[in-house]
Design an enzyme around this catalytic site. Structure first.
Site, short mmCIF file in Angstrom:
data_model
loop_
_atom_site.label_atom_id
_atom_site.label_comp_id
_atom_site.label_asym_id
_atom_site.label_seq_id
_atom_site.Cartn_x
_atom_site.Cartn_y
_atom_site.Cartn_z
N ASN A 1 0.86 -1.18 0.00
CA ASN A 1 0.00 0.00 0.00
C ASN A 1 0.89 1.23 0.00
O ASN A 1 2.07 1.15 0.36
CB ASN A 1 -0.90 0.03 1.24
CG ASN A 1 -0.11 -0.11 2.54
OD1 ASN A 1 0.16 -1.22 3.00
ND2 ASN A 1 0.28 1.01 3.13
N MET B 1 4.65 -0.37 5.36
CA MET B 1 4.37 -0.78 6.73
C MET B 1 4.15 0.40 7.67
O MET B 1 3.58 0.24 8.75
CB MET B 1 5.51 -1.66 7.24
CG MET B 1 5.18 -2.49 8.45
SD MET B 1 4.02 -3.84 8.11
CE MET B 1 5.11 -5.05 7.37
N VAL C 1 7.13 -2.61 -10.33
CA VAL C 1 8.43 -2.57 -10.99
C VAL C 1 8.97 -3.99 -11.04
O VAL C 1 9.12 -4.64 -10.00
CB VAL C 1 9.39 -1.62 -10.28
CG1 VAL C 1 10.81 -1.76 -10.82
CG2 VAL C 1 8.91 -0.18 -10.44
N HIS D 1 10.73 -6.66 11.69
CA HIS D 1 11.91 -5.79 11.66
C HIS D 1 13.05 -6.43 10.87
O HIS D 1 14.20 -6.43 11.31
CB HIS D 1 12.39 -5.49 13.09
CG HIS D 1 11.42 -4.70 13.90
ND1 HIS D 1 11.54 -4.56 15.27
CD2 HIS D 1 10.32 -4.00 13.56
CE1 HIS D 1 10.54 -3.81 15.72
NE2 HIS D 1 9.79 -3.46 14.69
#
Length: 510
Positions: A120, A124, A234, A446
């Protein structure tokens, strides 16, 4: 709808999370005449583009924004990872994210079973907790001599504050009790303190969480030479004579494919998809995808002890939670990483926690707090993401395969973290449950190291100190994957700081 992609620009940016937004912002400020096209594979789910979904007041609209962020399959049912799911062995993602359908663990390895991504505008950062602690001791990157100035600039771009929860009735009490247990032997900067957060409080008292929209800022939005294209995949970087010359991009609305020429290309997808694009482009340095590391996470909950005796009473005087459902009763507390205690701690009220730890106490809201310790990984070259030449992912790109093992030292650190979190929970109050939970590997979100930075091109890094890929001039990588050290603190502030350095270098070149 049809839209027109440019045939040529000065800079292509791939990915609209905080690192990609940083390049757009710095270039807009320092190279205002540069033509910039930013391509994001996912849709725009907020207004303004890239905003945090917690700022959407209507719960149904917030849920719809999360669903639309959940990747190429259209949003499988995602639920908050919880101790119950951990105990039952379920693979669950958090709202706004999607899991790898396969390839998350090789046979006989630990893998990252709940490794997750978002697709989106804003990436994040539309879904994160906003924690922006600074790296400490061995978390720091020794060959970046201007790191502190870069981190300060990252604070500015992300809108980091430490006072958004200043009026929380239990925050001082929680910190005081943690300090009695955790601060012994620590330098002042590494003692228990307020968590730096990318969040501010409006005049009406509501909390506003930063997303990529804050990083873009008015400087980027007002730049007539900047254009953001969502739903744009891409598929390859074009390389000519050792120089990045543009990208090949698929319009996911029409299915049409385009070539966009550029003087420079920045890949800021995420720690999985940035190396994926490089691999698909035939750009395959030895370290690509290697040194993959996650922060194993231990969580626990505790009920604050003797609130009445401390003169706190019920939390009726606390700020009423805003429509997005984030209250401010116990605040967010930071226990910094040290080499002696190689984990980073964050303690927060339950409604701000991304992990469902317990039910809050309706009689005294905020009196139950969650604790989380993130453990630094023992870095290994063989911890990596590979890509298949035969198998494709949901976007039609080479499918990833995770190779990941915990070492004996990792297990030792985990054991120490479990002991430490019980000690911290007992200092604050009465721990809930017999023992803490270790979340499934990958739950921290992470992920780092897969396009790591290095001081020299020795085969152990993908890019140099300015984030330019070794051997391909004009090609930059950005995001958490660039961080080369083993960290326990949340990585976003550091990755934005490194993106500032790269963007400044690119702006000077332009």
């Amino acid at each position: 709808m049809t839209r027109s992609y440019p045939a040529e620009v000065d800079v292509v940016i791939v990915g609209s999370g905080p690192a990609g937004a940083t390049y757009a912002r710095v270039l807009s400020e320092r190279a205002p005449h540069a033509r910039i096209a930013l391509f994001e594979v996912g849709p725009t789910v907020t207004d303004p583009p890239g905003a945090h979904v917690k700022n959407i007041a209507d719960p149904s609209l917030r849920a719809e924004a999360q669903r639309r962020s959940e990747g190429p399959r259209g949003g499988a049912a995602a639920t908050v990872a919880s101790p119950g799911a951990v105990k039952s062995g379920e693979r669950r993602g958090r709202p706004g994210t999607f899991l790898l359908e396969e390839g998350f663990a090789a046979d006989g390895e630990d893998g990252l079973p709940v490794l997750a991504m978002s697709s989106n505008v804003g990436g994040m950062s539309a879904h994160w907790t906003g924690a922006c602690p600074r790296p400490n001791e061995s978390e720091r990157i020794g060959f970046i001599d201007d790191l502190d100035e870069l981190l300060a600039e990252a604070d500015r771009l992300l809108g980091v504050t430490t006072d958004a929860f200043e009026g929380a009735p239990f925050s001082d009490l929680v910190r005081e009790r943690l300090a009695t247990t955790a601060d012994e032997g620590r330098e002042p900067h590494a003692r228990v303190q307020r968590m730096p957060l990318a969040v501010h409080r409006r005049d009406d008292g509501a909390l506003v969480w930063s997303g990529a929209d804050v990083v873009f800022g008015d400087e980027t939005r007002a730049n007539p030479h900047f254009t953001l294209f969502d739903d744009s995949l891409v598929t390859a970087v074009l390389v000519e004579d050792g120089h990045a010359a543009g990208v090949r991009v698929n319009d996911r609305r029409s299915g049409d494919e385009h070539e966009v020429r550029a003087r420079a290309v920045v890949i800021a997808a995420d720690a999985l998809r940035t190396p994926q694009i490089l691999w698909a482009s035939g750009i395959r340095p030895d370290a690509l995808g290697r040194y993959l590391n996650d922060q194993t996470q231990v969580v626990y909950a505790t009920r604050i002890r003797d609130i009445a005796a401390a003169g706190m009473g019920a939390a009726g005087g606390a700020d009423a939670p805003p429509a997005a459902g984030i209250g401010a009763t116990s605040g967010v507390t930071w226990v910094p990483y040290t080499d002696a205690k190689p984990f980073h701690g964050q303690v927060m009220q339950l409604d701000a926690s991304p992990i469902a730890l317990a039910e809050d106490d309706p009689a005294v809201p905020g009196s139950i707090v969650g604790l989380g310790l993130f453990c630094a990984k023992d870095l290994q070259r063989e911890d990596r993401v590979d890509f298949s030449d035969e198998r494709l992912d949901g976007y039609g790109l080479p499918a990833p395969q995770i190779h990941y093992r915990l070492t004996a030292r990792d297990h030792e650190v985990l054991d120490r973290a479990r002991e430490e979190i019980v000690r911290l929970a007992a200092a604050v109050g009465e721990p809930l449950g017999e023992r803490p939970f270790t979340l499934p590997f990958g739950a921290s979100l992470h992920y780092q190291g897969t396009t790591r930075m290095g001081a020299v091109d020795d085969g152990e890094s993908v890019c140099g100190p300015n984030s330019e890929v070794w051997g391909v001039s004009g090609l930059y990588v950005a995001g958490n994957g660039v961080i080369p050290t083993s960290t326990a603190c949340n990585p976003t502030l550091t990755s934005v700081a490194l993106a500032v350095r790269g963007a400044r270098s690119l702006a000077a070149h332009l």
